[in-house]
Structure formats: structure tokens, C-alpha cells
Design a protein around this motif. Sequence first.
Motif, PDB file in Angstrom:
ATOM      1  N   VAL A 193       0.785  -1.168  -0.011  1.00  0.00           N
ATOM      2  CA  VAL A 193       0.126  -0.029  -0.066  1.00  0.00           C
ATOM      3  C   VAL A 193       0.816   1.458  -0.079  1.00  0.00           C
ATOM      4  CG1 VAL A 193      -1.900   1.361   1.429  1.00  0.00           C
ATOM      5  CG2 VAL A 193      -2.133  -1.198   0.916  1.00  0.00           C
ATOM      6  N   MET A 194       1.972   1.233   0.674  1.00  0.00           N
ATOM      7  CA  MET A 194       2.626   2.369   0.808  1.00  0.00           C
ATOM      8  C   MET A 194       3.628   2.807  -0.337  1.00  0.00           C
ATOM      9  SD  MET A 194       2.256   3.825   3.752  1.00  0.00           S
ATOM     10  CE  MET A 194       3.556   5.087   3.974  1.00  0.00           C
ATOM     11  N   SER A 195       3.996   1.465  -1.016  1.00  0.00           N
ATOM     12  CA  SER A 195       4.880   1.775  -2.227  1.00  0.00           C
ATOM     13  C   SER A 195       3.769   2.214  -3.514  1.00  0.00           C
ATOM     14  CB  SER A 195       5.499   0.551  -2.708  1.00  0.00           C
ATOM     15  OG  SER A 195       4.400  -0.504  -3.106  1.00  0.00           O
ATOM     16  N   GLY A 196       2.581   2.109  -3.420  1.00  0.00           N
ATOM     17  CA  GLY A 196       1.693   2.574  -4.309  1.00  0.00           C
ATOM     18  C   GLY A 196       1.279   3.761  -4.122  1.00  0.00           C
ATOM     19  N   CYS A 197       1.666   4.564  -2.942  1.00  0.00           N
ATOM     20  CA  CYS A 197       1.024   5.571  -2.411  1.00  0.00           C
ATOM     21  C   CYS A 197       2.198   6.857  -2.880  1.00  0.00           C
ATOM     22  CB  CYS A 197       0.835   6.150  -1.069  1.00  0.00           C
ATOM     23  SG  CYS A 197      -0.564   5.121  -0.250  1.00  0.00           S
ATOM     24  N   GLY A 198       3.394   6.714  -3.352  1.00  0.00           N
ATOM     25  CA  GLY A 198       4.531   7.437  -3.806  1.00  0.00           C
ATOM     26  C   GLY A 198       4.100   8.043  -5.155  1.00  0.00           C
ATOM     27  N   ALA A 199       4.306   9.298  -5.135  1.00  0.00           N
ATOM     28  CA  ALA A 199       4.025   9.930  -6.755  1.00  0.00           C
ATOM     29  C   ALA A 199       5.108   9.693  -7.448  1.00  0.00           C
ATOM     30  CB  ALA A 199       3.798  11.441  -6.312  1.00  0.00           C
ATOM     31  N   GLN A 200       4.632   9.239  -8.701  1.00  0.00           N
ATOM     32  CA  GLN A 200       5.615   8.946  -9.875  1.00  0.00           C
ATOM     33  C   GLN A 200       6.180  10.340 -10.110  1.00  0.00           C
ATOM     34  OE1 GLN A 200       3.851   7.112 -13.294  1.00  0.00           O
ATOM     35  NE2 GLN A 200       5.900   7.320 -14.640  1.00  0.00           N
ATOM     36  N   LYS A 201       7.566  10.192 -10.156  1.00  0.00           N
ATOM     37  CA  LYS A 201       8.586  11.334 -10.642  1.00  0.00           C
ATOM     38  C   LYS A 201       8.602  11.544 -12.253  1.00  0.00           C
ATOM     39  CE  LYS A 201      12.626  13.741  -9.592  1.00  0.00           C
ATOM     40  NZ  LYS A 201      12.306  15.117  -9.695  1.00  0.00           N
ATOM     41  N   TYR A 202       8.257  12.598 -12.744  1.00  0.00           N
ATOM     42  CA  TYR A 202       8.277  12.890 -14.193  1.00  0.00           C
ATOM     43  C   TYR A 202       9.535  13.902 -14.473  1.00  0.00           C
ATOM     44  CZ  TYR A 202       3.569  10.817 -14.312  1.00  0.00           C
ATOM     45  OH  TYR A 202       2.543   9.881 -14.254  1.00  0.00           O
ATOM     46  N   GLU A 203      10.372  13.527 -15.476  1.00  0.00           N
ATOM     47  CA  GLU A 203      11.402  14.634 -15.825  1.00  0.00           C
ATOM     48  C   GLU A 203      11.045  14.899 -17.243  1.00  0.00           C
ATOM     49  OE1 GLU A 203      15.242  13.147 -14.530  1.00  0.00           O
ATOM     50  OE2 GLU A 203      14.569  12.791 -12.655  1.00  0.00           O
ATOM     51  N   ALA A 204      11.555  15.894 -17.586  1.00  0.00           N
ATOM     52  CA  ALA A 204      11.584  16.510 -19.057  1.00  0.00           C
ATOM     53  C   ALA A 204      12.850  15.681 -19.861  1.00  0.00           C
ATOM     54  CB  ALA A 204      12.001  18.053 -19.055  1.00  0.00           C
ATOM     55  N   ARG A 205      12.379  15.512 -21.037  1.00  0.00           N
ATOM     56  CA  ARG A 205      13.475  14.779 -21.609  1.00  0.00           C
ATOM     57  C   ARG A 205      14.016  15.614 -22.777  1.00  0.00           C
ATOM     58  NH1 ARG A 205       9.582   9.756 -23.397  1.00  0.00           N
ATOM     59  NH2 ARG A 205       9.234   9.085 -21.230  1.00  0.00           N
ATOM     60  N   PRO A 206      15.410  15.438 -23.260  1.00  0.00           N
ATOM     61  CA  PRO A 206      16.155  16.332 -24.144  1.00  0.00           C
ATOM     62  C   PRO A 206      15.266  16.544 -25.316  1.00  0.00           C
ATOM     63  CG  PRO A 206      17.549  14.731 -23.175  1.00  0.00           C
ATOM     64  CD  PRO A 206      16.208  14.326 -22.652  1.00  0.00           C
ATOM     65  N   ILE A 207      15.448  17.525 -26.157  1.00  0.00           N
ATOM     66  CA  ILE A 207      15.009  17.757 -27.313  1.00  0.00           C
ATOM     67  C   ILE A 207      15.897  16.833 -28.411  1.00  0.00           C
ATOM     68  CG2 ILE A 207      14.522  19.482 -29.284  1.00  0.00           C
ATOM     69  CD1 ILE A 207      12.330  19.094 -26.789  1.00  0.00           C
ATOM     70  N   ASN A 208      15.671  16.454 -29.441  1.00  0.00           N
ATOM     71  CA  ASN A 208      16.433  16.025 -30.429  1.00  0.00           C
ATOM     72  C   ASN A 208      16.018  16.541 -31.724  1.00  0.00           C
ATOM     73  OD1 ASN A 208      17.588  14.557 -32.358  1.00  0.00           O
ATOM     74  ND2 ASN A 208      17.554  12.475 -31.475  1.00  0.00           N
ATOM     75  N   GLU A 209      16.576  17.542 -32.227  1.00  0.00           N
ATOM     76  CA  GLU A 209      15.970  18.274 -33.203  1.00  0.00           C
ATOM     77  C   GLU A 209      15.979  17.404 -34.657  1.00  0.00           C
ATOM     78  OE1 GLU A 209      18.253  22.105 -33.717  1.00  0.00           O
ATOM     79  OE2 GLU A 209      17.349  22.711 -32.029  1.00  0.00           O
ATOM     80  N   ALA A 210      16.778  16.420 -34.701  1.00  0.00           N
ATOM     81  CA  ALA A 210      16.766  15.531 -35.930  1.00  0.00           C
ATOM     82  C   ALA A 210      15.515  14.828 -35.988  1.00  0.00           C
ATOM     83  CB  ALA A 210      18.129  14.791 -35.874  1.00  0.00           C
ATOM     84  N   VAL A 211      15.047  14.295 -34.721  1.00  0.00           N
ATOM     85  CA  VAL A 211      13.533  13.393 -34.882  1.00  0.00           C
ATOM     86  C   VAL A 211      12.632  14.159 -34.173  1.00  0.00           C
ATOM     87  CG1 VAL A 211      15.019  11.601 -35.127  1.00  0.00           C
ATOM     88  CG2 VAL A 211      14.194  12.297 -32.900  1.00  0.00           C
ATOM     89  N   ASP A 212      12.460  15.189 -33.369  1.00  0.00           N
ATOM     90  CA  ASP A 212      11.412  15.500 -32.599  1.00  0.00           C
ATOM     91  C   ASP A 212      10.629  16.416 -33.478  1.00  0.00           C
ATOM     92  OD1 ASP A 212      11.840  14.248 -30.248  1.00  0.00           O
ATOM     93  OD2 ASP A 212      12.894  15.844 -29.429  1.00  0.00           O
ATOM     94  N   ILE A 213       9.150  16.054 -33.638  1.00  0.00           N
ATOM     95  CA  ILE A 213       8.471  17.153 -34.344  1.00  0.00           C
ATOM     96  C   ILE A 213       7.261  17.419 -33.482  1.00  0.00           C
ATOM     97  CG2 ILE A 213       8.680  16.260 -36.631  1.00  0.00           C
ATOM     98  CD1 ILE A 213       6.468  14.720 -36.638  1.00  0.00           C
ATOM     99  N   CYS A 214       6.525  18.423 -33.576  1.00  0.00           N
ATOM    100  CA  CYS A 214       5.561  18.832 -32.961  1.00  0.00           C
ATOM    101  C   CYS A 214       4.258  18.030 -32.973  1.00  0.00           C
ATOM    102  CB  CYS A 214       5.142  20.291 -33.269  1.00  0.00           C
ATOM    103  SG  CYS A 214       3.742  21.208 -32.188  1.00  0.00           S
ATOM    104  N   ALA A 215       3.724  17.677 -31.940  1.00  0.00           N
ATOM    105  CA  ALA A 215       2.410  16.490 -32.048  1.00  0.00           C
ATOM    106  C   ALA A 215       1.053  17.244 -32.478  1.00  0.00           C
ATOM    107  CB  ALA A 215       2.234  16.076 -30.520  1.00  0.00           C
TER     108      ALA A 215
END
Length: 183
Positions: free
Chosen positions: A19-41
Motif C-alpha cells: 500500500v505504501m509503495s503505491g502511494c508514492g507519486a511518480q516522478k516525471y522529468e523533461a526529456r532532451p530535445i532531439n532536433e533531428a527527430v522531434d516534431i510537434c505533436a
Amino acid sequence: MNAKRFWMPIAALTLGALVMSGCGAQKYEARPINEAVDICAVCNMQVKDDAFATQLTMADGKNYKFDDIGCMEQWEREHEKEKLGMDFVRDYNDKTWIERDKATYVHDASIRTPMAYGVISFKDKTSAEEFVAKEGAGKIMSASELENHDWKQNKDMMMQHGEGGTEGMKGMSGHQQEQSDHK
């Protein structure tokens, strides 16, 4: 009876740990931009590794990147029923990633952004105030105020940028021109 007394505390501890392990908030981090492949959604334009890039990560871990905060806002409104993990914007001055809800924003139709929404983000209110004072234009907004913002694109700016490339950017201040040159 002794076996029951032995296993009950172990079962209770195990259940408590789960129960306690399920209560911890997931941590999200920004990912690096890769100009060669990243396109606007949203607009399918290349996402530059610049002050205008934004991104969000869904609760399931899927990541979407955008070339303009206006595109990210449009995507979020169209997918409002999906579970968002975290969304990130960048500080206009130093390009550090900031959680969307913690940033301060400046809007003015004359601010040039990739898709002409005219909204830029700052890591603190002081930086936003300094930008407005230097440029002599702009409305400072919090993340909650931004939720009620009318997300209109500056169609004249879109036409100038589309027809003249950087020629349409002649009226920009030095700071804005410097940011555009990074694109």
C-alpha cells in the motif's frame, strides 16, 4: 493457532508495504530535445532545442513534444480525458525546463513564437517583469490564468514569417531577435 499468529503480522507488514509503495507519486522529468527527430505533436513542425519548446508526459510514460506552448495547450484540450503525468515549459532566458504550473508567463501578440501564439514562459515572476519592462509590452500571467487564456494565433505574424522567413522579424527587439536566431 500458532501458525496463524505467526503469519498474520507478516501478511499485515507485506500488505502495508504494498500500500505504501503505491502511494508514492511518480516522478516525471523533461526529456532532451532531439532536433533531428522531434516534431510537434500538433503542427508537425520541427521542435527546436530553444526557449519555445514544450513537452508533456502522460501517466503511462508516453512523451509528446511541441514547438510552441500554444500547440501544447491545443493538444491538452483535445486530449483532456487522458491522464497527464506532467507538462513542462522552458525558461525564455536560459532554456531550463520548468513544470508548467510553476512557471510565470508573458503574453503579447507582438511576441514572436514559432506558431505565433505570443506566449513565453519564465521560471519566476521577476524574470517575466524584467522582460515586460525591457520590451514595453506584455501581460504577466500565472499558470492558472493561462488556463483561461484565449489561444489565438497572430495571423499577420504567421503570414510574415511564412512569406519572408526572418525578414518578417525586423521589428523585434534585440532579445527577441537573439531568441529567434537560436531556432
